[in-house]
Design a protein around this motif. Structure first.
Motif, PDB file in Angstrom:
ATOM      1  N   THR A 265      21.328 -17.361   6.250  1.00  0.00           N
ATOM      2  CA  THR A 265      21.313 -15.917   6.464  1.00  0.00           C
ATOM      3  C   THR A 265      22.350 -15.564   7.522  1.00  0.00           C
ATOM      4  O   THR A 265      22.443 -16.249   8.547  1.00  0.00           O
ATOM      5  N   PRO A 266      23.155 -14.518   7.303  1.00  0.00           N
ATOM      6  CA  PRO A 266      24.173 -14.154   8.302  1.00  0.00           C
ATOM      7  C   PRO A 266      23.578 -13.997   9.691  1.00  0.00           C
ATOM      8  O   PRO A 266      22.499 -13.422   9.858  1.00  0.00           O
ATOM      9  N   LYS A 267      24.289 -14.506  10.685  1.00  0.00           N
ATOM     10  CA  LYS A 267      23.794 -14.437  12.060  1.00  0.00           C
ATOM     11  C   LYS A 267      23.581 -12.997  12.512  1.00  0.00           C
ATOM     12  O   LYS A 267      22.693 -12.719  13.315  1.00  0.00           O
ATOM     13  N   GLU A 268      24.421 -12.091  11.982  1.00  0.00           N
ATOM     14  CA  GLU A 268      24.263 -10.694  12.358  1.00  0.00           C
ATOM     15  C   GLU A 268      22.927 -10.140  11.889  1.00  0.00           C
ATOM     16  O   GLU A 268      22.280  -9.354  12.589  1.00  0.00           O
ATOM     17  N   ALA A 269      22.495 -10.557  10.692  1.00  0.00           N
ATOM     18  CA  ALA A 269      21.209 -10.095  10.165  1.00  0.00           C
ATOM     19  C   ALA A 269      20.060 -10.659  10.995  1.00  0.00           C
ATOM     20  O   ALA A 269      19.094  -9.959  11.308  1.00  0.00           O
ATOM     21  N   VAL A 270      20.161 -11.942  11.360  1.00  0.00           N
ATOM     22  CA  VAL A 270      19.136 -12.563  12.203  1.00  0.00           C
ATOM     23  C   VAL A 270      19.062 -11.840  13.543  1.00  0.00           C
ATOM     24  O   VAL A 270      17.968 -11.561  14.058  1.00  0.00           O
TER      25      VAL A 270
END
Length: 328
Positions: A265-270
């Motif tokens: 999962t993209p780090k930005e989403a996390v």
């Protein structure tokens, strides 16, 4: 994430500023969430993990404007819910609601088709709670020490109940036996209400149980509380000593709930999920709702939650291994 800062000599309309800021974000951050956010709970409705997921999802819907739902996928010692999340895209829209059974599952079911460490990315530790050790009033023990002495005098004669293999009641019961050198038979039930019923009628002698469902049973004398498993007394049962006060500090056991997403999962989403849930956990209404079920807000970074999960996997693997527990 932090938007790129812009320096302009002249003021821009707010709409233009917003457009420029949005265009500076990576695609992954701009598109999150790309649809409905799902909290996938590995337990049935009205269980602690389910209730906690609903409390947080409600706040996220209100404060972030996200569309959020909770879906229950019970069974398989939490593996059905975990597999559900792994079958979805790695976009952060599906969160696995984790608790103690989640980290025990790899040891209880060594042939499961996923690796908890490698296939999931941590998001946040959401809550902390504790259990209470209760006995049927017919059991001649008013303290933990007296229960230990009774169990040692009658090895394998008394039984303790749980809501099934791998539940906190089961795992904490096994740890209790190991650290006190006692022997008692575990009786698992498919339904929580059945476990409580047979504890009340004396079929089983004791149980480690989440606090909320038994507060009234304790106060009316239908069950006797010996200790809570936390390091401090709980407001709901202020008269009940801690397991530390009872003389067994090594039996402090945290029950917890946290959230993870599919690896990749993209780090930005996390980061967005972590920030939003951290913010939700600070809301007085959320804290009050959690308090009503005996839970406390936790919070923190994904890295902190990841380290805790790793420690918990190691801890419960040892308990399961020493107890020789096998689940088909």
């Amino acid at each position: 994430m932090t938007p790129r800062q812009f320096s302009q000599r002249t003021a821009l309309p707010l709409a233009a500023v917003a457009l420029l800021m949005a265009s500076s974000l990576p695609i992954s951050a701009q598109s999150f969430p790309s649809g409905t956010i799902r909290f996938v709970a590995p337990n049935s409705a009205s269980t602690p993990t389910d209730i906690i997921s609903r409390i947080i999802s409600k706040e996220l819907a209100e404060s972030e404007g996200w569309r959020v739902i909770v879906e229950n996928r019970p069974g398989g010692v939490t593996t059905i819910a975990a597999t559900d999340v792994l079958n979805q895209p790695a976009d952060g829209n599906s969160l696995y609601a984790m608790s103690v059974p989640s980290v025990a599952a790899p040891s209880l079911l060594p042939k499961i088709a996923f690796d908890l460490d490698k296939d999931f990315d941590p998001v946040i530790k959401a809550t902390v709670s504790y259990n209470v050790l209760v006995v049927n009033p017919s059991v001649p023990a008013t303290t933990v020490a007296e229960l230990v002495a009774l169990l040692k005098s009658q090895p394998d004669k008394l039984t303790f109940s749980s809501g099934g293999f791998g539940t906190p009641a089961h795992l904490i019961g096994e740890q209790f036996k190991q650290q006190t050198g006692t022997r008692a038979q575990h009786v698992p039930y498919a339904q929580f209400s059945q476990a409580i019923g047979d504890l009340l009628n004396g079929t089983n002698a004791f149980q480690f149980i989440t606090i909320l469902p038994v507060v009234d049973l304790i106060k009316t004398g239908k069950l006797r509380a010996l200790a809570v498993t936390g390091p401090k007394r709980v407001p709901a049962l202020p008269e009940v000593p801690t397991i530390v006060e009872a003389g067994y500090p090594s039996l402090v056991v945290e029950d917890w709930t946290g959230f993870a997403v599919k690896h990749g999962t993209p780090k930005e989403a996390v980061a967005q999920l972590n920030a939003a849930i951290n913010k939700a956990l600070q809301k007085p209404a959320v804290r009050e709702a959690l308090g009503k079920i005996g839970a406390e807000a936790a919070g923190g970074t994904p890295e902190q939650f990841g380290r805790m999960v790793g420690d918990q996997i190691t801890h419960w693997h040892q308990v399961v291994s020493d107890a020789g527990i096998k689940v088909e």
